[in-house]
Design an enzyme around this catalytic site. Structure first.
Site, short mmCIF file in Angstrom:
data_model
loop_
_atom_site.label_atom_id
_atom_site.label_comp_id
_atom_site.label_asym_id
_atom_site.label_seq_id
_atom_site.Cartn_x
_atom_site.Cartn_y
_atom_site.Cartn_z
N ASP A 41 0.80 -1.24 0.00
CA ASP A 41 0.00 0.00 0.00
C ASP A 41 0.83 1.28 0.00
OD1 ASP A 41 -2.16 -1.69 0.12
OD2 ASP A 41 -3.06 -0.79 1.91
N CYS A 78 -4.05 -5.98 -3.41
CA CYS A 78 -3.02 -6.87 -2.92
C CYS A 78 -2.90 -8.26 -3.56
CB CYS A 78 -3.30 -7.01 -1.45
SG CYS A 78 -2.18 -8.06 -0.66
N HIS A 134 -0.83 -14.05 1.38
CA HIS A 134 -2.12 -13.57 0.83
C HIS A 134 -2.45 -14.17 -0.54
CE1 HIS A 134 -5.18 -10.04 0.93
NE2 HIS A 134 -5.70 -11.22 1.23
N HIS A 229 0.67 -0.97 5.18
CA HIS A 229 -0.77 -1.23 5.20
C HIS A 229 -1.35 -0.78 6.55
CE1 HIS A 229 -4.51 -3.55 4.87
NE2 HIS A 229 -4.18 -3.89 3.62
N ASP A 287 2.83 -2.87 -3.91
CA ASP A 287 1.88 -3.83 -4.49
C ASP A 287 0.67 -3.15 -5.14
OD1 ASP A 287 0.66 -3.03 -2.09
OD2 ASP A 287 -0.27 -4.98 -1.77
N ASN A 288 0.39 -1.91 -4.71
CA ASN A 288 -0.71 -1.14 -5.32
C ASN A 288 -0.58 0.29 -4.84
OD1 ASN A 288 -2.37 -3.20 -3.10
ND2 ASN A 288 -2.29 -1.02 -2.64
N LYS A 305 -5.72 3.19 -4.16
CA LYS A 305 -5.82 1.73 -4.06
C LYS A 305 -7.24 1.27 -4.40
CE LYS A 305 -5.54 -1.99 -0.65
NZ LYS A 305 -5.34 -2.37 0.76
#
Ligand SMILES: *[C@@H]1O[C@H](CO)[C@@H](O)[C@H](O)[C@H]1NC(C)=O
Ligand SMILES: *[C@@H]1O[C@H](CO)[C@@H](O)[C@H](O)[C@H]1NC(C)=O
Ligand SMILES: *[C@@H]1O[C@H](CO)[C@@H](O)[C@H](O)[C@H]1NC(C)=O
Ligand SMILES: *[C@@H]1O[C@H](CO)[C@@H](O)[C@H](O)[C@H]1NC(C)=O
Ligand SMILES: *[C@@H]1O[C@H](CO)[C@@H](O)[C@H](O)[C@H]1NC(C)=O
Ligand SMILES: *[C@@H]1O[C@H](CO)[C@@H](O)[C@H](O)[C@H]1NC(C)=O
Length: 523
Positions: A41, A78, A134, A229, A287-288, A305
């Site tokens: 994040d 994610c 995840h 995150h 990741d984003n 996000k």
């Protein structure tokens, strides 16, 4: 004399040939160590080198001596990004185009997909993972240790408390909120780390993997940090430099980013101390996009996000290490997270023969030498079930309107333009359906004219942007370029034809670890 001269020349020619074969062999038996650090994040405006108020001296320095990727894309959330990193394939090709894997959903990245660590292991690598998985864990075969990693230390679900390592989740079919530990060493529950801040815990573990590693074997180390995150948690000492940030959430977030930056510094220092660095390729990626609800920022990009706007998918990323042929440069070539698998397996001298058809490209020459990217197009996603997960300031009415208009125009284009989708081709980006939260969030600490709800009209079911000229997606140009729109709609339709049905099962009540258990495989 002449003959001697000739044979001497022949000798040197042969010697040079042998030498190059020999050095070729030496480099063939010395594939690089690969260290991949994935932040969670981290937003576009959350690194020092994007002029943030947050200080990231280690990221700034490593990337300044490496290659910064400034036209680099990930998925908006994610699980999908991690999925594409591990498979080199678009989400539509794994049936995972919708959202993330929730703790009680009985599915994982399909077991017939061959993952990056498996390929590197086949190429002779020692493979280690630290941090967030995840990618599914309902049965043991889904675990990282069964999918190519020699060792694993981390958590299996998507988020948790940074200190207690507990995840709370509402198990809908049981009408119950369960809070339970989610931390494992290998496949065993790791209960001894309560109170240890995960950014420090994970970087310590990464450092210990590096220290234990026998450098005669190539190393693949995947560090998927929890930072940054939500929840916003950080030891006090990381807040000291940020007393000037008035917004308490942003201050906490800045401290978390600083801890993460320190973790990256510690990992790269360990690589140097252990003598691995000279033959290491270090990749850093988020990741984003940042989640503005939890103080992340993607300024000046639009969205965040979970959206297909640039704020959701344009990523902070760089490659560092002495093997780069043009260090100290900035790459503006189109690169995507699905490209790492063929790129890294290529560097490892491995084979991608065992995978299903890849959507990623080997972009090593693009990164290392500045060649043009082999990637001409990028499918961001197609997700017919999309809905946003967090409240977006102003407003749901736009979404309804977009859908209403879209129904009329569907037949004409052959692609249901109510579907949440986006595709990029060279400078063009086409979005259909509701792309997710469309707001330009203000720059942290400012509330000037950049802020708030866009002053343009409602969203349209089909939107086109020239993201090279207009990375902030302010100037919608579908009316001016109908041929581009038609072409990209055709491409979306062609991609959609190759999509697997969405796999997004209901929660399985058997996931419940009980009052004293830990989240983990139950099936
Ligand atoms: C769920 O639990 C709450 C609180 O115990 C209760 O009020 C509610 O009726 C329950 N709902 C169902 C569907 O069982
Ligand atoms: C980095 O290393 C230093 C020195 O060992 C240590 O004090 C610090 O906690 C480490 N930071 C992180 C984030 O692991
Ligand atoms: C590292 O591995 C090589 C080759 O297997 C071996 O010869 C060497 O003894 C190992 N070094 C250590 C420190 O274990
Ligand atoms: C088009 O897509 C939207 C959004 O996914 C969906 O609600 C709608 O039912 C679809 N329309 C048709 C005719 O399939
Ligand atoms: C969202 O739309 C509703 C209905 O049109 C309106 O009442 C509400 O004020 C809007 N909210 C924002 C934040 O604009
Ligand atoms: C934002 O605007 C409000 C109201 O105009 C003002 O009181 C506040 O100081 C501004 N904040 C910043 C950080 O500029």
């Amino acid at each position: 004399m002449t003959r001697d001269g000739k044979s001497q020349a022949a000798f040197w020619f042969l010697a040079a040939g042998l030498l190059s074969v020999f050095t070729g062999l030496v480099s063939a038996v010395r594939p690089p160590h690969i260290v991949f650090i994935l932040a969670d994040d981290l937003g576009w405006y959350d690194v020092g080198y994007h002029s943030s108020e947050i200080r990231t001296p280690n990221l700034d320095k490593l990337s300044a001596q490496g290659v910064r990727l400034e036209n680099y894309y990930v998925q908006p959330v994610c699980t999908p990004s991690r999925n594409q990193l591990m498979t080199g394939r678009y989400q539509i090709h794994t049936g995972m185009q919708h959202q993330i894997i929730w703790p009680c959903q009985p599915y994982c990245v399909p077991l017939d997909e061959k993952l990056l660590p498996q390929l590197l292991k086949e190429a002779g690598y020692g493979t280690h993972m630290v941090g967030k998985w995840h990618l599914g864990m309902y049965k043991k075969d889904c675990l990282p240790t069964r999918r190519g990693f020699d060792t694993y230390f981390g958590y299996l679900t998507g988020s948790e408390d940074y200190f207690t390592h507990e995840r709370c989740y509402d198990i809908a079919p049981l009408n119950l909120t369960r809070c339970a530990l989610d931390l494992r060493d290998g496949e065993e529950v790791a209960a001894a780390y309560k109170g240890d801040y995960s950014t420090e815990l994970f970087s310590q573990r990464a450092v210990s993997v590096i220290k234990k590693h026998n450098s005669s074997k190539p190393l693949f180390l995947y560090v998927a940090l929890q930072a940054v995150h939500s929840p916003l948690q950080v030891p006090e000492r990381y807040l000291a430099p940020y007393s000037f940030i008035e917004d308490r959430h942003r201050r906490l977030y800045a401290g978390m980013v600083s801890a993460m930056d320190e973790a990256v510094g510690n990992i790269s220092l360990a690589l140097q101390q252990e003598g691995l660095w000279d033959n290491t390729i270090l990749v850093f990626s988020t990741d984003n996009g940042g989640q503005t609800v939890y103080a992340g920022s993607n300024w000046p990009l639009r969205g965040r996000k979970l959206s297909l706007w640039e704020g959701g998918v344009r990523a902070v990323g760089f490659v560092a290490g002495p093997l780069l042929e043009k260090p100290g440069t900035v790459s503006r070539e189109l690169i995507h997270i699905s490209d790492w698998l063929p790129t890294l397996v290529g560097l490892a001298g491995g084979s991608t023969g065992g995978t299903k058809p890849l959507d990623g490209f080997n972009v090593w020459k693009t990164i290392s030498k500045g060649f043009a990217s082999p990637r001409q197009e990028l499918l961001h996603n197609i997700d017919p079930l999309y809905s946003d997960l967090a409240p977006c300031p102003g407003n749901q009415s736009r979404l309804t309107l977009a859908r209403g208009v879209a129904e009329d125009r569907w037949a004409k284009f052959g692609f249901n333009v109510s579907i949440h989708a986006a595709i990029r081709s060279s400078n063009w980006k086409l979005l259909t359906g509701y792309p997710g939260c469309e707001v330009w969030f203000p720059r942290p600490g400012y509330n000037g004219s950049d802020s708030g709800v866009p002053k343009l009209g409602p969203l349209k079911p089909i939107m086109l942007f020239d993201v090279e000229k207009d990375p902030e997606e302010r100037n919608e140009v579908s009316a001016q370029f109908p041929d581009v729109v038609d072409y990209l709609l055709t491409r979306l339709q062609e991609h959609q034809k190759t999509a697997l049905p969405i796999n997004y099962p209901d929660d399985d009540p058997q996931c419940d670890p009980g009052p004293t258990g830990a989240w983990g495989p139950w099936a």
